[in-house]
Write a protein that holds these residues in place. Structure first.
Motif, PDB file in Angstrom:
ATOM      1  N   ILE A 155       0.835  -1.207   0.000  1.00  0.00           N
ATOM      2  CA  ILE A 155       0.000   0.000   0.000  1.00  0.00           C
ATOM      3  C   ILE A 155       0.875   1.264   0.000  1.00  0.00           C
ATOM      4  O   ILE A 155       0.388   2.389   0.161  1.00  0.00           O
ATOM      5  CB  ILE A 155      -1.031  -0.029   1.171  1.00  0.00           C
ATOM      6  CG1 ILE A 155      -2.107   1.047   1.019  1.00  0.00           C
ATOM      7  CG2 ILE A 155      -0.363   0.012   2.527  1.00  0.00           C
ATOM      8  CD1 ILE A 155      -2.979   0.917  -0.202  1.00  0.00           C
ATOM      9  N   ASN A 172      -1.216   8.239   2.576  1.00  0.00           N
ATOM     10  CA  ASN A 172      -2.537   8.905   2.592  1.00  0.00           C
ATOM     11  C   ASN A 172      -3.148   8.985   3.993  1.00  0.00           C
ATOM     12  O   ASN A 172      -4.257   8.532   4.219  1.00  0.00           O
ATOM     13  CB  ASN A 172      -3.511   8.176   1.641  1.00  0.00           C
ATOM     14  CG  ASN A 172      -4.837   8.908   1.448  1.00  0.00           C
ATOM     15  OD1 ASN A 172      -4.846  10.084   1.118  1.00  0.00           O
ATOM     16  ND2 ASN A 172      -5.949   8.227   1.669  1.00  0.00           N
ATOM     17  N   LEU A 183      -5.078   5.688   5.411  1.00  0.00           N
ATOM     18  CA  LEU A 183      -5.224   4.532   4.527  1.00  0.00           C
ATOM     19  C   LEU A 183      -4.138   3.471   4.751  1.00  0.00           C
ATOM     20  O   LEU A 183      -4.436   2.283   4.863  1.00  0.00           O
ATOM     21  CB  LEU A 183      -5.219   4.981   3.056  1.00  0.00           C
ATOM     22  CG  LEU A 183      -5.665   3.915   2.061  1.00  0.00           C
ATOM     23  CD1 LEU A 183      -7.150   3.629   2.216  1.00  0.00           C
ATOM     24  CD2 LEU A 183      -5.371   4.351   0.628  1.00  0.00           C
ATOM     25  N   ARG A 189      -4.493   1.924   8.116  1.00  0.00           N
ATOM     26  CA  ARG A 189      -5.791   1.231   8.141  1.00  0.00           C
ATOM     27  C   ARG A 189      -5.661  -0.167   7.524  1.00  0.00           C
ATOM     28  O   ARG A 189      -6.272  -1.130   8.003  1.00  0.00           O
ATOM     29  CB  ARG A 189      -6.817   2.056   7.360  1.00  0.00           C
ATOM     30  CG  ARG A 189      -8.263   1.767   7.660  1.00  0.00           C
ATOM     31  CD  ARG A 189      -9.169   2.694   6.857  1.00  0.00           C
ATOM     32  NE  ARG A 189      -9.198   4.054   7.356  1.00  0.00           N
ATOM     33  CZ  ARG A 189     -10.038   4.490   8.300  1.00  0.00           C
ATOM     34  NH1 ARG A 189     -10.939   3.683   8.806  1.00  0.00           N
ATOM     35  NH2 ARG A 189      -9.988   5.737   8.715  1.00  0.00           N
ATOM     36  N   VAL A 190      -4.856  -0.274   6.463  1.00  0.00           N
ATOM     37  CA  VAL A 190      -4.619  -1.584   5.845  1.00  0.00           C
ATOM     38  C   VAL A 190      -3.894  -2.490   6.847  1.00  0.00           C
ATOM     39  O   VAL A 190      -4.279  -3.642   7.060  1.00  0.00           O
ATOM     40  CB  VAL A 190      -3.802  -1.445   4.538  1.00  0.00           C
ATOM     41  CG1 VAL A 190      -3.284  -2.800   4.062  1.00  0.00           C
ATOM     42  CG2 VAL A 190      -4.651  -0.790   3.454  1.00  0.00           C
ATOM     43  N   ILE A 238      -9.458  -2.020   6.666  1.00  0.00           N
ATOM     44  CA  ILE A 238      -9.886  -2.023   5.263  1.00  0.00           C
ATOM     45  C   ILE A 238      -9.029  -3.095   4.584  1.00  0.00           C
ATOM     46  O   ILE A 238      -7.873  -3.308   4.979  1.00  0.00           O
ATOM     47  CB  ILE A 238      -9.691  -0.630   4.606  1.00  0.00           C
ATOM     48  CG1 ILE A 238     -10.278  -0.605   3.178  1.00  0.00           C
ATOM     49  CG2 ILE A 238      -8.235  -0.227   4.553  1.00  0.00           C
ATOM     50  CD1 ILE A 238     -10.273   0.788   2.527  1.00  0.00           C
ATOM     51  N   ASP A 281      -9.474  -3.262  -1.338  1.00  0.00           N
ATOM     52  CA  ASP A 281     -10.333  -2.062  -1.313  1.00  0.00           C
ATOM     53  C   ASP A 281      -9.491  -0.790  -1.254  1.00  0.00           C
ATOM     54  O   ASP A 281      -9.829   0.217  -1.877  1.00  0.00           O
ATOM     55  CB  ASP A 281     -11.288  -2.099  -0.108  1.00  0.00           C
ATOM     56  CG  ASP A 281     -12.430  -3.079  -0.324  1.00  0.00           C
ATOM     57  OD1 ASP A 281     -12.549  -3.615  -1.452  1.00  0.00           O
ATOM     58  OD2 ASP A 281     -13.194  -3.321   0.630  1.00  0.00           O
ATOM     59  N   ALA A 282      -8.399  -0.846  -0.496  1.00  0.00           N
ATOM     60  CA  ALA A 282      -7.530   0.338  -0.379  1.00  0.00           C
ATOM     61  C   ALA A 282      -6.893   0.657  -1.732  1.00  0.00           C
ATOM     62  O   ALA A 282      -6.840   1.813  -2.143  1.00  0.00           O
ATOM     63  CB  ALA A 282      -6.456   0.107   0.676  1.00  0.00           C
ATOM     64  N   ALA A 305      -9.321   2.332  -4.119  1.00  0.00           N
ATOM     65  CA  ALA A 305      -9.924   3.619  -3.728  1.00  0.00           C
ATOM     66  C   ALA A 305      -9.618   4.662  -4.802  1.00  0.00           C
ATOM     67  O   ALA A 305      -8.522   4.680  -5.374  1.00  0.00           O
ATOM     68  CB  ALA A 305      -9.371   4.068  -2.373  1.00  0.00           C
ATOM     69  N   VAL A 316      -5.715   4.556  -6.390  1.00  0.00           N
ATOM     70  CA  VAL A 316      -4.534   4.390  -5.532  1.00  0.00           C
ATOM     71  C   VAL A 316      -3.492   3.490  -6.194  1.00  0.00           C
ATOM     72  O   VAL A 316      -2.306   3.835  -6.273  1.00  0.00           O
ATOM     73  CB  VAL A 316      -4.934   3.831  -4.141  1.00  0.00           C
ATOM     74  CG1 VAL A 316      -3.715   3.360  -3.371  1.00  0.00           C
ATOM     75  CG2 VAL A 316      -5.686   4.888  -3.337  1.00  0.00           C
TER      76      VAL A 316
END
Ligand SMILES: [Zn+2]
Length: 408
Positions: free
Chosen positions: A51, A116, A127, A130-131, A136, A140-141, A144, A152
Motif C-alpha cells: 500500500i 494517505n 489509509l 488502516r490496511v 480495510i 479495497d484500499a 480507492a 490508488v
C-alpha cells in the motif's frame, strides 16, 4: 532535524508560505524520495509495502519485531510544515544518532511513513495504517479513487511506490507517534509535551425536520409548524449541553440548511449536521440519547423527523504502560508533561489494534494546523524528539514486554 523539516517543507511549497503534497501526487513522490535518501544515509534498510508505506529498519542484536516510530508526510492543501513530517523526521534523527555513535539496540528499530494519512485526496483517511490494522482490505484500499478520478494502485505504480512487501511483515513490538498537538491546550496550560492517552471517538449525524412552509406575514405564531425554528432550538440545546455539561466534550453544528430558503417563508424543512466527539464512548452515547429524546418530543409536536449516522468511530485508548514510560522519561528531561486526548485522527489509532501504542504531542502555536501558519518553537520540537529517543531506547533495549522493563 530542524533543517530536514525545513527542506521537506520546501517540497510542494507555494509563494505564500504554504505547501501542498496530496497523497501519491508527484510532490508526494519528491517528499518520499527525500525521506528514502535520508533513511539510507542513516544506514537503514528501506522496504516499501503493497500500500506504499515506507519502512526504514535497522536490525537489533536479537531477532523479533521492531520498536517502531512513524507518521506521515502527505499534506492537506496549503498545509504547514510540521503535521506528520515532524514525527517522521524525528525518527530519522534517531537512526542518524545511532549511526553516528555506532550504537545498536537490542531490538530492531523502524521508522514508518504511512500512505494517505490526511485523506485529502483519497478516502478513507489513515489509509496505509488502516490496511495494516485490517480495518480495510488491501484490495479495497488499492482500488480507492480520488475525486480527480485517479486510483490508488495506478498512482502508486506511477510514482514508483507500489512495493512488493506484505504490510504485515512490519507489525511492530511497540509503536510511538510524535506529532504536533494541532490544538491550543498545551500552549494554554504551559505544558512542554503531552502524553496522549486516547483518541476521541466521534459520531456524525444528519438530522432532518419537516414542518409546513407558509407565509411569514399571514401565519400567526401559534399556528405555525416552523421547521427552521424547531431545528435551531434543537441545535442550540445540543451544543449548549456540550458547552455547559461537557456531554459530549465537543459538539458542532457545521452545516444548516433551510427550505425553501426565502426571507418571507416559514421554513418547511430544515437539515443540519452534528459532529459529536468524546474520548468516553458512554458520554458520546449519552449525547446521542439527548438528540433522540429531543427528536421524539418534536415528533409529538407534529413534526416529521429523521436522523442518520453517516460516520462513527469508537474512541481509542493507548497503552497505559507506554503512557507511564513517556511520563517518566519526560520527568527525567525536566519537561512539564500533561496527559491529554487527541481530537484529531492519527495513524497511531490504527496501530493501537496491532501492538502497544502511544503518542507524544508538542505545543502548536495558537492551536493552528492545516494552515501555512502552523508553528511549533524549535526548542519544543527538540524536546519532543529527545523524549521520543529516550522512550525508544528504553523499549528497544528491554528484553521484556512493555509492561515491565528488564534492560539489557
Ligand atoms: Zn498528522
Amino acid at each position: 532535524m530542524l533543517a530536514r523539516l525545513h527542506e521537506l517543507g520546501e517540497i510542494g511549497a507555494d509563494a505564500r508560505g504554504g505547501r501542498t503534497r496530496l497523497a501519491l501526487t508527484s510532490e508526494d513522490k519528491q517528499g518520499r524520495d527525500l525521506i528514502v535518501a535520508w533513511l539510507r544515509e542513516a544506514g537503514a534498510e528501506v522496504h516499501v509495502d503493497q500500500i506504499g508505506n515506507i519502512y526504514g529498519v535497522v536490525q537489533g542484536e536479537a531477532a523479533g519485531p521492531p520498536v517502531m516510530v512513524g507518521s506521515h508526510i502527505d499534506t492537506v492543501t496549503r498545509a504547514g510544515a510540521y503535521d506528520g513530517c515532524y514525527g517522521v523526521v524525528a525518527g530519522i534523527e534517531i537512526l542518524l544518532a545511532l549511526a553516528t555513535c555506532g550504537m545498536r539496540f537490542h531490538r530492531s528499530f523502524a521508522v514508518a511513513v504511512f500512505t494517505n494519512e490526511e485523506g485529502a485526496r483519497f478516502g478513507p483517511d489513515l489509509l496505509g495504517s488502516r490496511v495494516l490494522a485490517r480495518a480495510i482490505s488491501l484490495q479495497d484500499a488499492l482500488s480507492a479513487r480520488a475525486r480527480d478520478g485517479a486510483q490508488v494502485s495506478d498512482e502508486l505504480e506511477r510514482i514508483g511506490y507500489a512495493g512488493l512487501a506484505s504490510p504485515w511483515n512490519f507489525v511492530p513490538h511497540a509503536f510511538l507517534e510524535l506529532h504536533i498537538e494541532q490544538g491550543p491546550i498545551l500552549e494554554r496550560q504551559g505544558g512542554n509535551v503531552g502524553v496522549v492517552e486516547a483518541v476521541q471517538g466521534h459520531a456524525w449525524w444528519r438530522v432532518a425536520i419537516e414542518g409546513t412552509a407558509n407565509h411569514a406575514g399571514t401565519t400567526p405564531m401559534d399556528m405555525r409548524s416552523d421547521a427552521g425554528f424547531a431545528a435551531m432550538t434543537l441545535a442550540t440545546r445540543l451544543v449548549r449541553h456540550s458547552a455547559t455539561e461537557r456531554v459530549p466534550a465537543v459538539a458542532t453544528v457545521g452545516t444548516f440548511d433551510l427550505e425553501p430558503g426565502a426571507v418571507n417563508v416559514v421554513p418547511g424543512r430544515a437539515v443540519f449536521t452534528l459532529d459529536l466527539r468524546d474520548q468516553r464512548d458512554h458520554v458520546l452515547h449519552a449525547a446521542e440519547e439527548l438528540l433522540f429524546e429531543s427528536l421524539r418530543a418534536l415528533e409529538s409536536d407534529g413534526f416529521r423527523v429523521s436522523s442518520e449516522c453517516f460516520s462513527r468511530h469508537a474512541s481509542v485508548s493507548f497503552d497505559p504502560h507506554l503512557c507511564r514510560l513517556l511520563e517518566t522519561e519526560a520527568d527525567a528531561l525536566d519537561l512539564r508533561v500533561l496527559r491529554m486526548s487527541s481530537g484529531a485522527s492519527h495513524d497511531a489509532q490504527m496501530m493501537a489494534s496491532l501492538c502497544p501504542t502511544a503518542m507524544v504531542f508538542v505545543p502548536s502555536h495558537r492551536g493552528i494546523s492545516h494552515n501555512p501558519a502552523e508553528h511549533t518553537e524549535p526548542e519544543a520540537l527538540a524536546s519532543g524528539a529527545a523524549l521520543l529517543f529516550r522512550a525508544v531506547q528504553r523499549l528497544a533495549n528491554s528484553t521484556g514486554g512493555v509492561d515491565g522493563f528488564s534492560g539489557v
